[in-house]
Design a protein around this motif. Structure first.
Motif, PDB file in Angstrom:
ATOM      1  N   SER A 138      -7.015  -3.266  -8.925  1.00 53.44           N
ATOM      2  CA  SER A 138      -7.048  -1.831  -9.193  1.00 53.44           C
ATOM      3  C   SER A 138      -5.831  -1.396  -9.993  1.00 53.44           C
TER       4      SER A 138
ATOM      5  N   PRO B 173      -2.739  10.579  -0.793  1.00 48.80           N
ATOM      6  CA  PRO B 173      -3.284   9.766   0.303  1.00 48.80           C
ATOM      7  C   PRO B 173      -2.613  10.021   1.649  1.00 48.80           C
TER       8      PRO B 173
ATOM      9  N   PHE C 154      -6.713   6.423  -1.536  1.00 48.32           N
ATOM     10  CA  PHE C 154      -5.929   6.022  -2.687  1.00 48.32           C
ATOM     11  C   PHE C 154      -5.834   7.215  -3.646  1.00 48.32           C
ATOM     12  N   GLU C 155      -4.965   7.117  -4.629  1.00 52.80           N
ATOM     13  CA  GLU C 155      -4.704   8.259  -5.504  1.00 52.80           C
ATOM     14  C   GLU C 155      -5.958   8.764  -6.200  1.00 52.80           C
TER      15      GLU C 155
ATOM     16  N   ARG D 251      -6.707  -4.694  -4.428  1.00 54.60           N
ATOM     17  CA  ARG D 251      -5.674  -3.705  -4.718  1.00 54.60           C
ATOM     18  C   ARG D 251      -4.934  -4.057  -6.003  1.00 54.60           C
TER      19      ARG D 251
ATOM     20  N   ASN E 207       0.825  -1.210   0.000  1.00 56.18           N
ATOM     21  CA  ASN E 207       0.000   0.000   0.000  1.00 56.18           C
ATOM     22  C   ASN E 207       0.856   1.256   0.000  1.00 56.18           C
TER      23      ASN E 207
ATOM     24  N   ASP F 180     -15.064   6.031  -6.484  1.00 52.81           N
ATOM     25  CA  ASP F 180     -14.078   5.485  -7.414  1.00 52.81           C
ATOM     26  C   ASP F 180     -14.651   5.543  -8.841  1.00 52.81           C
TER      27      ASP F 180
ATOM     28  N   PHE G  25       0.717   4.140  -2.753  1.00 51.84           N
ATOM     29  CA  PHE G  25       0.505   5.554  -2.456  1.00 51.84           C
ATOM     30  C   PHE G  25       1.607   6.416  -3.059  1.00 51.84           C
TER      31      PHE G  25
END
Length: 353
Positions: free
Chosen positions: A45, A225, A196-197, A42, A11, A217, A15
């Motif tokens: 994504s 973040p 998240f971004e 994740r 994570n 989203d 980030f």
């Protein structure tokens, strides 16, 4: 390192924008813990952002399988369906994508990004292929029928969050987007919020055992973040998203949005300049006399509209001062001779023929 420790590092890399490092770490996470649902979400994504849509779909399916099991939650199930729908949409499987989005709508009616994706599907899906909207299920078991895998009924068996229809509002300044989720008496340790971004994931475990979730989203623009934060207050949850680009005005919270500079917007909101009028004024000014000619014109304008005393004062002061003084006050200049007063730095001299 444990799977959880690797996930934390993944994570952090995500980030920081290092998607390759994050992907490598997430691969290690799922190798150690094949049932780590968050890791698949994740990784999916990242694959989605990198346009590896087949891989994103595979990750979404795996997350869907895990979230449909005994340890799944409505929030995870909704996120997995949303991610699968997004991957299917990008693979141009619009009918199937619409079905997943309808499931998300059932699991989490407050999912705001859903409206954007449903609108996209409606725009591209031919009328004859549009599926009949899934009816709102009377019981959680209906979710399993819509999704097909039998374990879905177990994950959806959690009580529907009665009364948890929290509204949220947002506003902004040059550096932050502030979101206020109006929900009362929430304990801080019951809140799970992921920054998240280009997205935000909020999940709240309510006192009655139900779940509330808010998934934004994609966000309209990127955020930082690590510089974003939130507060749990008695009547609301206040979320502050740090804009990646200061001074940029967001036209919307989610979806596709143009980049608009705040200062430019403020300037445009003012009265627009009439350039044609300005050009006419410049042309008019160009015809105006300058120097001695302008002075003579001014003298004539004042003289023509003056009374007799003013005219005498003007003539006397101008002549006696050799053009260095012009007075309209006869009571002042009529009693004595007006002296020559050249401008500072100059010397008066007699004109000799």
């Amino acid at each position: 390192m444990s799977a959880e420790e690797l996930f934390v590092k993944a994570n952090e890399a995500f980030f920081d924008g290092d998607h390759d490092e994050a992907l490598d770490l997430l691969n290690q996470v799922v190798a150690l813990d094949p049932n780590h649902c968050e890791a698949y979400l994740r990784r999916g994504s990242i694959n989605q952002k990198s346009k590896r849509y087949d891989n994103a779909l595979a990750d979404a399916n795996k997350a869907l399988e895990i979230s449909s099991g005994p340890k799944g939650t409505r929030s995870l199930l909704a996120r997995a369906n949303l991610q699968k729908g997004m991957a299917l949409f990008c693979l141009k499987q619009y009918k199937e994508a619409k079905e997943n989005f309808e499931v998300v709508k059932t699991l989490n009616p407050d999912e705001r990004s859903l409206a954007t994706w449903l609108r996209k599907v409606e725009d591209v899906l031919p009328a004859e292929e549009k599926p009949t909207p899934a009816p709102t299920p009377a019981t959680p078991a209906a979710v399993s029928a819509a999704q097909a895998p039998a374990p879905v009924a177990q994950a959806a068996a959690a009580p529907t969050p009665q009364g948890v229809r929290a509204r949220h509002e947002w506003f902004q300044n040059d550096t932050f987007i502030t979101i206020e989720v109006f929900i009362k008496n929430v304990k801080k340790d019951a809140v799970d919020l992921g920054f998240f971004e280009k997205s935000l994931s909020l999940s709240i475990k309510m006192a009655n055992g139900s779940d509330y979730s808010l998934e934004l989203d994609p966000l309209a623009h990127e955020i930082l973040p690590k510089e974003s934060s939130y507060k749990v207050l008695s009547t609301k949850i206040e979320i502050k998203l740090k804009k990646k680009m200061d001074g940029i005005k967001w036209g919307m919270l989610e979806g596709e949005d143009e980049i608009v500079n705040t200062m430019a917007t403020a300037s445009n909101s003012r009265k627009q300049k009439d350039w044609d009028k300005l050009a006419r004024e410049i042309d008019k000014d160009a015809d105006k006399p300058e120097g001695d000619a302008a002075l003579n014109t001014l003298f004539q304008q004042i003289y023509s509209g003056a009374d007799e005393d003013t005219k005498r004062a003007m003539m006397k002061s101008f002549v006696e001062s050799n053009g260095t003084c012009l007075s309209t006050n006869w009571s002042e200049v009529g009693a004595k001779k007006v002296e020559t007063k050249p401008p500072e730095g100059m010397v008066a001299r007699k004109y000799e023929i």
